[in-house]
Design an enzyme around this catalytic site. Sequence first.
Site, mmCIF file in Angstrom:
data_model
loop_
_atom_site.group_PDB
_atom_site.id
_atom_site.type_symbol
_atom_site.label_atom_id
_atom_site.label_comp_id
_atom_site.label_asym_id
_atom_site.label_seq_id
_atom_site.Cartn_x
_atom_site.Cartn_y
_atom_site.Cartn_z
ATOM 1 N N ASP A 67 58.464 37.061 -31.767
ATOM 2 C CA ASP A 67 58.856 38.463 -31.872
ATOM 3 C C ASP A 67 60.298 38.647 -32.332
ATOM 4 O OD1 ASP A 67 59.794 37.387 -29.508
ATOM 5 O OD2 ASP A 67 58.530 38.607 -28.222
ATOM 6 N N ASP A 136 56.409 42.608 -16.189
ATOM 7 C CA ASP A 136 55.222 43.477 -16.237
ATOM 8 C C ASP A 136 54.012 42.727 -16.822
ATOM 9 O OD1 ASP A 136 55.943 43.258 -18.886
ATOM 10 O OD2 ASP A 136 56.053 45.410 -19.276
ATOM 11 N N HIS A 138 53.984 41.062 -19.730
ATOM 12 C CA HIS A 138 53.896 40.971 -21.196
ATOM 13 C C HIS A 138 54.070 39.534 -21.677
ATOM 14 C CE1 HIS A 138 58.461 41.899 -21.348
ATOM 15 N NE2 HIS A 138 58.332 40.672 -21.814
ATOM 16 N N GLU A 143 52.793 44.638 -24.394
ATOM 17 C CA GLU A 143 53.007 45.291 -23.105
ATOM 18 C C GLU A 143 51.665 45.646 -22.463
ATOM 19 O OE1 GLU A 143 55.754 45.215 -21.773
ATOM 20 O OE2 GLU A 143 57.423 45.647 -23.124
HETATM 21 C C1 F6R Z 1 60.497 36.623 -26.057
HETATM 22 C C2 F6R Z 1 59.211 36.989 -25.476
HETATM 23 C C3 F6R Z 1 59.139 37.682 -24.161
HETATM 24 C C4 F6R Z 1 59.819 36.875 -23.050
HETATM 25 C C5 F6R Z 1 59.741 37.622 -21.731
HETATM 26 C C6 F6R Z 1 60.458 36.892 -20.614
HETATM 27 O O1 F6R Z 1 60.308 35.989 -27.297
HETATM 28 O O2 F6R Z 1 58.227 36.738 -26.090
HETATM 29 O O3 F6R Z 1 57.786 37.869 -23.829
HETATM 30 O O4 F6R Z 1 59.210 35.632 -22.941
HETATM 31 O O5 F6R Z 1 60.313 38.900 -21.867
HETATM 32 O O6 F6R Z 1 61.830 36.896 -20.871
HETATM 33 P P1 F6R Z 1 62.836 36.006 -19.988
HETATM 34 O O7 F6R Z 1 62.540 34.602 -20.299
HETATM 35 O O8 F6R Z 1 64.202 36.428 -20.480
HETATM 36 O O9 F6R Z 1 62.572 36.371 -18.570
#
Ligand code: F6R
Length: 244
Positions: A67, A136, A138, A143
């Site tokens: 992403d 959440d 994701h 989401e």
């Molecule tokens: C980022 C991504 C997100 C993160 C998620 C957890 O490329 O795909 O899904 O993996 O937001 O983020 P952290 O690791 O910062 O808790």
Amino acid sequence: MELIVVSDYDELSKTAASLMAKEIKEKERPVLGLATGSTPLGTYKELVRLHQEEGLDFSKVVTFNLDEYIGFSPLDRNSYNFYMWENLFFEVNIKRQNVYIPKGDAPNSEEFCKWYEEEIKRVGGINLQLLGIGRDGHIGFNEPGSSFSDRTHVKKLADVTIRDNARFFEKIEDIPHYAMTMGIGTILEAKKIILIANGEHKARICAEFIERPVTKQVPASSMQLHSDVTVILDNAAASRLRKK
Ligand code: F6R
């Protein structure tokens, strides 16, 4: 789903990196799907160490990132593009042309998303996808409520995700509200998936996506539909699991 519970973040990072290194060594042209955020930082650090101290070769590795924030140029310090070069790509011998990252400032995002999907197909699909998980549930920026058949697309971020991301930005107005992300359909086509999570704040969602029924409200529960997923948690993230 295989579940590995380790004692701490350091062990989690080394375990994930060694599974990725194995894939890199075994495949003729390894195609990796990569995540950003805080969780994979230790994994990338260990991959860099394996390259610098043990000669892990990235010259044939192809990568596709999950992403990128919409409106962010690759040179923006807060872009995922910048993060990847800083934390991994500049430190290993990967070829620039083998690095694919969604383009947050693409003039036509829809066209870009289509092209991204075609490129993944053209190289024969992703061999190993690394994932983190949001509080959440994701994965990528899919989401709650996202369809499990979605392909790469632009998505509005959930309020909890915007709040969680705020720590990376100095000014409120700089916090992004939209991202381009691989869809859950794209992610589920990876041949293998590794999902990593650490810390107490991920314990509730980890118990939900692993032990509760599959639901669109918890995007990571789609992992239960994939035949080759390894989940690596530290003790804190695993603390709410009923069965370990
Ligand atoms: C980022 C991504 C997100 C993160 C998620 C957890 O490329 O795909 O899904 O993996 O937001 O983020 P952290 O690791 O910062 O808790």
